[in-house]
Write a protein that holds these residues in place. Structure first.
Motif, PDB file in Angstrom:
ATOM      1  N   TYR A 188      40.718  39.890  38.395  1.00 28.64           N
ATOM      2  CA  TYR A 188      41.841  40.628  37.819  1.00 28.64           C
ATOM      3  C   TYR A 188      41.667  42.131  38.039  1.00 28.64           C
ATOM      4  CZ  TYR A 188      42.386  36.220  35.320  1.00 28.64           C
ATOM      5  OH  TYR A 188      42.527  34.892  35.006  1.00 28.64           O
ATOM      6  N   LEU A 189      42.785  42.815  38.073  1.00 30.56           N
ATOM      7  CA  LEU A 189      42.777  44.276  38.064  1.00 30.56           C
ATOM      8  C   LEU A 189      43.735  44.717  36.964  1.00 30.56           C
ATOM      9  CD1 LEU A 189      41.627  46.820  39.461  1.00 30.56           C
ATOM     10  CD2 LEU A 189      43.749  46.884  40.799  1.00 30.56           C
ATOM     11  N   GLN A 190      43.167  45.163  35.872  1.00 27.37           N
ATOM     12  CA  GLN A 190      43.969  45.697  34.773  1.00 27.37           C
ATOM     13  C   GLN A 190      44.227  47.169  35.055  1.00 27.37           C
ATOM     14  OE1 GLN A 190      45.288  44.151  31.958  1.00 27.37           O
ATOM     15  NE2 GLN A 190      46.320  46.113  31.665  1.00 27.37           N
TER      16      GLN A 190
ATOM     17  N   SER B  27      51.482  49.634  32.016  1.00 29.35           N
ATOM     18  CA  SER B  27      50.344  48.829  32.454  1.00 29.35           C
ATOM     19  C   SER B  27      50.819  47.608  33.231  1.00 29.35           C
ATOM     20  CB  SER B  27      49.525  48.348  31.247  1.00 29.35           C
ATOM     21  OG  SER B  27      48.988  49.431  30.521  1.00 29.35           O
ATOM     22  N   LEU B  28      49.955  47.151  34.121  1.00 27.90           N
ATOM     23  CA  LEU B  28      50.136  45.900  34.836  1.00 27.90           C
ATOM     24  C   LEU B  28      48.777  45.252  35.005  1.00 27.90           C
ATOM     25  CD1 LEU B  28      52.591  46.746  37.789  1.00 27.90           C
ATOM     26  CD2 LEU B  28      53.083  45.257  35.844  1.00 27.90           C
ATOM     27  N   ARG B  29      48.779  43.925  35.105  1.00 28.10           N
ATOM     28  CA  ARG B  29      47.551  43.220  35.430  1.00 28.10           C
ATOM     29  C   ARG B  29      47.782  42.386  36.680  1.00 28.10           C
ATOM     30  NH1 ARG B  29      44.003  38.640  32.223  1.00 28.10           N
ATOM     31  NH2 ARG B  29      45.774  37.309  32.852  1.00 28.10           N
ATOM     32  N   LEU B  30      47.015  42.673  37.700  1.00 21.41           N
ATOM     33  CA  LEU B  30      47.090  41.914  38.941  1.00 21.41           C
ATOM     34  C   LEU B  30      46.051  40.801  38.916  1.00 21.41           C
ATOM     35  CD1 LEU B  30      47.363  44.800  41.578  1.00 21.41           C
ATOM     36  CD2 LEU B  30      49.176  43.705  40.235  1.00 21.41           C
ATOM     37  N   SER B  31      46.411  39.690  39.537  1.00 27.60           N
ATOM     38  CA  SER B  31      45.494  38.555  39.639  1.00 27.60           C
ATOM     39  C   SER B  31      45.282  38.207  41.105  1.00 27.60           C
ATOM     40  CB  SER B  31      46.064  37.332  38.907  1.00 27.60           C
ATOM     41  OG  SER B  31      46.246  37.590  37.541  1.00 27.60           O
ATOM     42  N   CYS B  32      44.070  37.806  41.421  1.00 26.22           N
ATOM     43  CA  CYS B  32      43.728  37.347  42.765  1.00 26.22           C
ATOM     44  C   CYS B  32      43.050  35.993  42.616  1.00 26.22           C
ATOM     45  CB  CYS B  32      42.804  38.327  43.452  1.00 26.22           C
ATOM     46  SG  CYS B  32      42.151  37.740  45.042  1.00 26.22           S
ATOM     47  N   ALA B  33      43.780  34.941  42.951  1.00 29.19           N
ATOM     48  CA  ALA B  33      43.250  33.585  42.832  1.00 29.19           C
ATOM     49  C   ALA B  33      42.664  33.147  44.168  1.00 29.19           C
ATOM     50  CB  ALA B  33      44.350  32.627  42.395  1.00 29.19           C
ATOM     51  N   ALA B  34      41.412  32.721  44.141  1.00 29.58           N
ATOM     52  CA  ALA B  34      40.724  32.314  45.360  1.00 29.58           C
ATOM     53  C   ALA B  34      40.570  30.800  45.419  1.00 29.58           C
ATOM     54  CB  ALA B  34      39.356  32.977  45.429  1.00 29.58           C
ATOM     55  N   SER B  35      40.623  30.280  46.620  1.00 30.76           N
ATOM     56  CA  SER B  35      40.377  28.852  46.843  1.00 30.76           C
ATOM     57  C   SER B  35      39.622  28.691  48.153  1.00 30.76           C
ATOM     58  CB  SER B  35      41.683  28.064  46.863  1.00 30.76           C
ATOM     59  OG  SER B  35      42.531  28.523  47.894  1.00 30.76           O
ATOM     60  N   GLY B  36      39.087  27.501  48.358  1.00 29.31           N
ATOM     61  CA  GLY B  36      38.286  27.263  49.551  1.00 29.31           C
ATOM     62  C   GLY B  36      36.814  27.462  49.247  1.00 29.31           C
ATOM     63  N   SER B  37      36.106  28.119  50.131  1.00 35.36           N
ATOM     64  CA  SER B  37      34.662  28.301  49.999  1.00 35.36           C
ATOM     65  C   SER B  37      34.329  29.475  49.082  1.00 35.36           C
ATOM     66  CB  SER B  37      34.039  28.510  51.374  1.00 35.36           C
ATOM     67  OG  SER B  37      34.295  27.414  52.224  1.00 35.36           O
TER      68      SER B  37
END
Length: 115
Positions: free
Chosen positions: A79-81, A17-27
């Motif tokens: 996240y994408l688990q 297993s892996l967990r991907l993260s996508c951190a957003a900033s701005g608008s």
């Protein structure tokens, strides 16, 4: 403008297993849909999973039952688990945000699944 930063990729054995993260900033308030895409060498970029601002989710048939997309609005992160990974899941995974006018992409994170 929206900026996206992915993390969490790596090398894992089949079945892991892996967990991907996508951190957003701005608008970030303008984002309507966030999607995870992947692109393997020599193949087209494909949608893996997406989640709307209302929480509706969508998955590619190839990952249904194995991957789960979720969001933490307090952290502006999606996240994408990924469970039960297979060698054919190996690809560069990209996060995409759609604000209804523009699409934004992250730089990608490599996922490699060994057999």
């Amino acid at each position: 403008q929206v900026q996206l930063v992915e993390s969490g990729g790596g090398l894992v054995q089949a079945g892991g297993s892996l967990r991907l993260s996508c951190a957003a900033s701005g608008s970030v308030f303008a984002i309507r849909v966030v999607g995870w895409y992947r692109q393997a060498p020599g193949k087209r970029r494909e949608l893996v999973a997406s989640i709307t601002s209302g929480g509706s989710t969508n998955y590619a048939d190839s990952v249904k039952g194995r991957f789960t997309i979720s969001r933490d609005d307090a952290k502006n992160t999606v996240y994408l688990q990924m469970n039960s990974l297979k060698p054919e899941d190996s690809a560069v995974f990209y996060c995409n945000a759609d604000d209804g006018f523009l699409n934004y992409w992250g730089q990608g994170t490599q996922v490699t699944v060994s057999s």
